[in-house]
Design a protein around this motif. Structure first.
Motif, short mmCIF file in Angstrom:
data_model
loop_
_atom_site.label_atom_id
_atom_site.label_comp_id
_atom_site.label_asym_id
_atom_site.label_seq_id
_atom_site.Cartn_x
_atom_site.Cartn_y
_atom_site.Cartn_z
N TRP A 1 0.58 -1.65 0.01
CA TRP A 1 0.12 0.21 -0.16
C TRP A 1 0.71 1.33 0.01
CZ3 TRP A 1 -4.19 1.61 -2.05
CH2 TRP A 1 -4.97 2.87 -1.46
N TYR A 2 1.93 0.96 0.57
CA TYR A 2 2.82 2.44 0.76
C TYR A 2 3.72 2.51 -0.39
CZ TYR A 2 0.51 3.42 5.14
OH TYR A 2 -0.78 3.38 5.64
N ASN A 3 4.12 1.93 -0.79
CA ASN A 3 5.70 1.21 -1.80
C ASN A 3 6.79 1.78 -1.23
OD1 ASN A 3 6.85 1.03 -4.68
ND2 ASN A 3 5.44 2.95 -5.32
N VAL A 4 6.60 0.78 -0.38
CA VAL A 4 7.98 0.56 0.57
C VAL A 4 8.70 -0.93 0.31
CG1 VAL A 4 7.55 2.64 1.55
CG2 VAL A 4 6.90 0.30 2.82
N LYS A 5 9.89 -0.88 0.63
CA LYS A 5 10.43 -2.14 1.02
C LYS A 5 11.47 -2.16 2.14
CE LYS A 5 11.07 -2.48 -3.57
NZ LYS A 5 10.97 -3.41 -4.46
N VAL A 6 11.67 -3.47 2.59
CA VAL A 6 11.48 -3.36 4.16
C VAL A 6 12.31 -4.93 4.67
CG1 VAL A 6 10.27 -5.08 5.95
CG2 VAL A 6 8.83 -3.84 4.47
N ASN A 7 13.30 -4.08 5.15
CA ASN A 7 14.24 -4.91 5.13
C ASN A 7 14.56 -4.80 6.93
OD1 ASN A 7 15.65 -4.37 3.14
ND2 ASN A 7 17.44 -2.63 4.27
N TYR A 8 15.34 -6.36 7.30
CA TYR A 8 15.08 -6.39 8.91
C TYR A 8 15.99 -6.92 9.81
CZ TYR A 8 10.75 -7.46 7.60
OH TYR A 8 8.95 -8.07 7.61
N GLU A 9 15.96 -6.52 10.81
CA GLU A 9 17.38 -6.13 11.74
C GLU A 9 17.63 -7.15 12.99
OE1 GLU A 9 19.20 -2.57 12.35
OE2 GLU A 9 19.78 -1.91 9.89
N GLY A 10 18.09 -7.81 13.32
CA GLY A 10 18.01 -8.60 14.73
C GLY A 10 17.33 -9.86 14.73
N ASP A 11 17.01 -10.50 15.51
CA ASP A 11 16.02 -11.18 16.00
C ASP A 11 14.54 -10.99 15.75
OD1 ASP A 11 18.07 -13.43 15.23
OD2 ASP A 11 17.90 -13.48 18.27
N MET A 12 13.28 -11.29 14.81
CA MET A 12 11.77 -10.63 14.71
C MET A 12 11.31 -10.84 16.14
SD MET A 12 11.66 -8.53 13.04
CE MET A 12 13.33 -7.90 12.78
#
Length: 364
Positions: free
Chosen positions: A312-323
């Protein structure tokens, strides 16, 4: 929030291990559970005792953070007590509306827009307020708060079947319904498409979709209506249903709102959902909220939440650490900037976010 999650939160309060975020979350949901008559003393415990226990934990945190607590003026204690009362009384409002986190930038929500691709390759950008009329063989197309296909019944058998495609990009949803030649209505969510004939000439009415679409089908037993995705074939038996067939989701989900459908030959009743192999009962609001302008998360993990937000927001997502593996529960308007959405999740689960341009980093 589910009652099971709230029970776990209560146990942390009882055990004296509730974090600041736990206390904020407890404040926000305590009144909601009571107002919905969901409080059961036998199951959740005495609400007055729990409230007193939580107040005591807040007082302890205030005392620990005061460097000269033995000589604090009396008025600061009154102020602290007043802040507790305000926190308890208005916890839900604070939780939902207070926005403090500052990001490098913000991202506006998506928009009502779609693209109609005609059989000859011509593309028409669809927005609210657009008015167009055109013809494709025996079919007239009118764009006016809807995309309506009307076929000349006397001529449709004499013309070659052609196909149109209605599509939305990331950050778009259809501004109005597509009304097929048989009167069936279709709405598209972000990053979705439907390919359909300009006239239904054969025994079956077949359309193909990617992404997510909500259907209100005009039933005709003599001419079955079928929706084809990469992993499912859905056959209408007089119905309203939602199909979620995004490529980045592990399964395709068909959710029946009313009527009946067959999914890969399996018959669904209203309130049921199929992944093509199994059937289960679900909360249908979770799967139709997007059409009404809302996100609706129900014990969804952070990865599921972020996939929906990214479309919906046209963004890329990264993850840092244990989710975190905890589930998120929320119903939030899709009209908000993304910072407001992320702030709500920060307040509930302790997960943090960083916005840089159109990239969101999720930090545990």
């Amino acid at each position: 929030m589910t009652k099971e999650n709230f029970l776990r939160l209560i146990e942390r309060v009882r055990g004296g291990i509730a974090s600041d975020q736990d206390i904020r979350l407890y404040n926000a949901w305590f009144n909601k559970f009571q107002s919905l008559n969901e409080w059961n003393d036998a199951e959740l415990g005495n609400s007055g005792e729990l409230r007193s226990l939580m107040e005591r934990q807040i007082n302890e945190k205030i005392n620990m953070r005061a460097p000269y607590k033995m000589v604090r003026p009396l008025w600061t204690r009154f102020a602290a007590a007043a802040s507790i009362v305000l926190c308890i009384s208005f916890g839900g409002y604070y939780f939902l509306h207070k926005q403090q986190t500052t990001y490098k930038n913000d991202v506006a929500p998506g928009r009502d827009q779609a693209t109609l691709t005609l059989a000859n390759g011509q593309k028409i950008l669809l927005t609210k307020g657009l008015y167009r009329q055109l013809a494709q063989g025996a079919t007239a197309v009118q764009i006016n708060n809807g995309i309506t296909y009307t076929t000349d019944v006397t001529a449709k058998e004499k013309v070659e079947t052609t196909y149109n495609t209605l599509s939305t990009a990331i950050g778009e949803q259809s501004p109005y319904p597509l009304i097929l030649p048989d009167g069936s209505k279709v709405w598209l969510n972000a990053q979705s498409s439907i390919t359909f004939p300009t006239a239904f000439n054969g025994k079956e009415r077949i359309v193909k979709i990617t992404g997510e679409a909500l259907f209100e089908v005009a039933h005709n037993a003599k001419h079955p209506f079928k929706v084809q995705t990469e992993k499912q074939t859905i056959e209408d038996i007089g119905t309203t249903f939602n199909v979620n067939a995004y490529a980045d989701e592990s399964i395709t989900k068909t959710t029946l709102i009313e009527g009946k459908v067959k999914v890969n030959g399996m018959l669904l009743d209203p309130g049921q959902q199929s992944d093509g192999s199994h059937i289960k009962t679900v909360n249908t609001r979770r799967y139709t909220a997007w059409k009404n302008g809302d996100f609706y998360f129900e014990d969804d993990n952070i990865q599921t939440v972020m996939r929906e937000l990214s479309r919906w927001y046209n963004v890329k997502v990264n993850y840092e650490g244990d989710m975190t593996t905890e589930g998120f529960d929320a119903q939030i308007s899709r009209s908000k900037n993304i910072s407001a959405i992320l702030q709500i999740f920060e307040n509930t689960k302790g997960v943090r976010f960083k916005i840089e341009g159109r990239r969101i980093t999720v930090i545990e």
